[in-house]
Design an enzyme around this catalytic site. Structure first.
Site, PDB file in Angstrom:
ATOM      1  N   TYR A 124     -30.088-137.327-146.977  1.00  0.00           N
ATOM      2  CA  TYR A 124     -30.128-138.580-147.094  1.00  0.00           C
ATOM      3  C   TYR A 124     -31.231-139.347-145.847  1.00  0.00           C
ATOM      4  CZ  TYR A 124     -25.584-138.223-149.403  1.00  0.00           C
ATOM      5  OH  TYR A 124     -24.648-137.935-150.458  1.00  0.00           O
ATOM      6  N   LYS A 169     -25.594-123.783-145.863  1.00  0.00           N
ATOM      7  CA  LYS A 169     -26.114-123.090-147.231  1.00  0.00           C
ATOM      8  C   LYS A 169     -27.355-122.376-146.454  1.00  0.00           C
ATOM      9  CE  LYS A 169     -25.795-121.746-151.631  1.00  0.00           C
ATOM     10  NZ  LYS A 169     -24.958-120.870-152.189  1.00  0.00           N
ATOM     11  N   ASP A 200     -20.568-123.319-150.944  1.00  0.00           N
ATOM     12  CA  ASP A 200     -19.843-123.226-152.451  1.00  0.00           C
ATOM     13  C   ASP A 200     -18.406-122.596-152.090  1.00  0.00           C
ATOM     14  OD1 ASP A 200     -21.660-121.250-151.192  1.00  0.00           O
ATOM     15  OD2 ASP A 200     -22.289-120.670-153.321  1.00  0.00           O
ATOM     16  N   ASP A 224     -20.455-135.231-147.583  1.00  0.00           N
ATOM     17  CA  ASP A 224     -20.012-136.207-148.279  1.00  0.00           C
ATOM     18  C   ASP A 224     -19.311-135.731-149.818  1.00  0.00           C
ATOM     19  OD1 ASP A 224     -20.032-138.765-149.779  1.00  0.00           O
ATOM     20  OD2 ASP A 224     -22.159-138.547-150.259  1.00  0.00           O
ATOM     21  N   ASP A 228     -15.008-136.126-150.274  1.00  0.00           N
ATOM     22  CA  ASP A 228     -14.419-136.846-151.401  1.00  0.00           C
ATOM     23  C   ASP A 228     -13.509-135.919-152.349  1.00  0.00           C
ATOM     24  OD1 ASP A 228     -15.707-139.166-151.017  1.00  0.00           O
ATOM     25  OD2 ASP A 228     -16.226-139.386-153.082  1.00  0.00           O
TER      26      ASP A 228
END
Ligand code: ATP
Length: 330
Positions: A124, A169, A200, A224, A228
């Site tokens: 971001y 990752k 993952d 993020d 959620d």
């Protein structure tokens, strides 16, 4: 204490008044500064947020925020991202904890963990080029950004079960090696029991074994998405609060958006916004914040609940019931 209150759009205009009622029930000295920002403001004036609004926000200590509907203008800059950046709110905090009697997708209530997401860099960064044949976004990981989020997470872990999971990752994204190294080093310096997980595997593990986790620290985009996803563990988007914290300011917002489909009907669940008030009081060091959990347990037990939880109560009824319990018991 000066608190900017931004209802925003859609159900933000319903859940924030309910949350403010709960805040009022504590009888604390707050100077409330109401601000109109977002889509409705843009429709009325052509601007979703001005530089004067930002100055007003910077003159406050904290912000209680509802939700903003995205403005359909290609030059629109996200109100939320702008505030996060301008106030340097580098830590996004999402507690993932079940409420009494409510189970989410995993059908269990034996977990209690917090996702600490780096909020200012990663994917971001805002550094990107969009073209018809090639589009790219730069992923920024800095030592300073990683250190301050790692420190935040470690301090939180110290107050809890002293356990930290670093999510990354780095097997594919070499930029994550820096994040991982800094987090490991910081956790070791704080004497925290730590481990790491690839994002993952972590997504799978959070659904299968949410009880294993205490404090989870990760980069912007991963945080993020995971946070959620974890709203589904709790049961409804209407139940999950979040905080954006910096060294000087703090900003509290429910995880849900403006939900135009139910806006104006008076049926939005205000509990996420009310839990934001709890996070605000905790941030202020107000120990009576815990009574909000009791008040919520009370209304859930009395089945004063909105339709998303299978009830028939309105947003206002739930807010009033929580506030009344606090007034009587605080
Ligand atoms: P936005 O465009 O502002 O993100 P959205 O509708 O795309 O809004 P959310 O507001 O996060 O996204 O909501 C997704 C769905 O979840 C809504 O359609 C609504 O039915 C439900 N929902 C969200 N928040 C609540 C709430 N507080 N109470 C009840 N239902 C909610």
């Amino acid at each position: 204490m000066k608190l900017a209150v931004i209802e925003g759009d859609g159900i933000g205009r319903e859940v924030i008044p309910a949350a403010v009622k709960v805040l009022d029930a504590f009888g604390l000295e707050f100077e409330i500064v109401p601000l109109e920002l977002g889509y409705t403001r843009w429709e009325r004036t052509g601007t979703a947020m001005s530089s004067e609004d930002l100055d007003t926000i910077k003159g406050c200590d904290a912000v209680l925020f509802g939700a903003v509907t995205t403005v359909p203008d290609p030059s629109y800059k996200s109100v939320l991202l702008t505030i996060r950046k301008e106030l340097d709110l580098y830590a996004n905090i999402r507690p993932v904890k079940p409420l009494p009697g409510i189970t989410g997708v995993a059908g269990r209530n034996d977990f209690d963990f917090i996702i600490v997401r780096e909020n200012t860099e990663g994917l971001y960064s805002g550094i990107e080029e969009i073209g018809p044949e090639l589009s790219w976004t730069k992923r920024i990981i800095t030592r300073k950004g990683s250190e301050r989020i790692a420190e935040y997470a470690c301090k939180l872990a110290k107050e809890r079960k002293n356990r930290l999971t670093i999510v990354h990752k780095s097997n594919v994204l070499k930029s994550d090696k820096l994040f991982l190294d800094v987090c490991r080093k910081t956790a070791a310096a704080y004497g925290i029991e730590y481990g790491d997980m690839l994002v993952d595997s972590m997504a799978y593990s959070l659904i299968m074994h949410p009880e294993r986790y205490d404090v989870v620290v990760t980069t912007n985009l991963f945080g993020d998405i995971l946070s959620d996803m974890c709203a589904a563990l709790v049961g409804s988007l209407g139940l999950v609060p979040s905080a954006n914290i910096g060294d000087r300011y703090a900003f509290f917002e429910p995880v849900h958006g403006s939900a135009p489909d139910i806006a104006g009907k008076g049926i939005a669940n205000p509990l996420a916004a009310i839990l934001c008030v709890k996070m605000l009081l905790e941030w202020m060091g107000e120990s009576r914040s815990r009574i909000i959990d009791e008040a919520i347990a009370h209304v859930l037990q009395k089945k004063i609940i909105t339709p998303d939880l299978g009830g028939t109560a309105s947003t206002i009824e739930v807010g009033n019931a929580v506030a009344e319990y606090i007034v009587k018991n605080v």
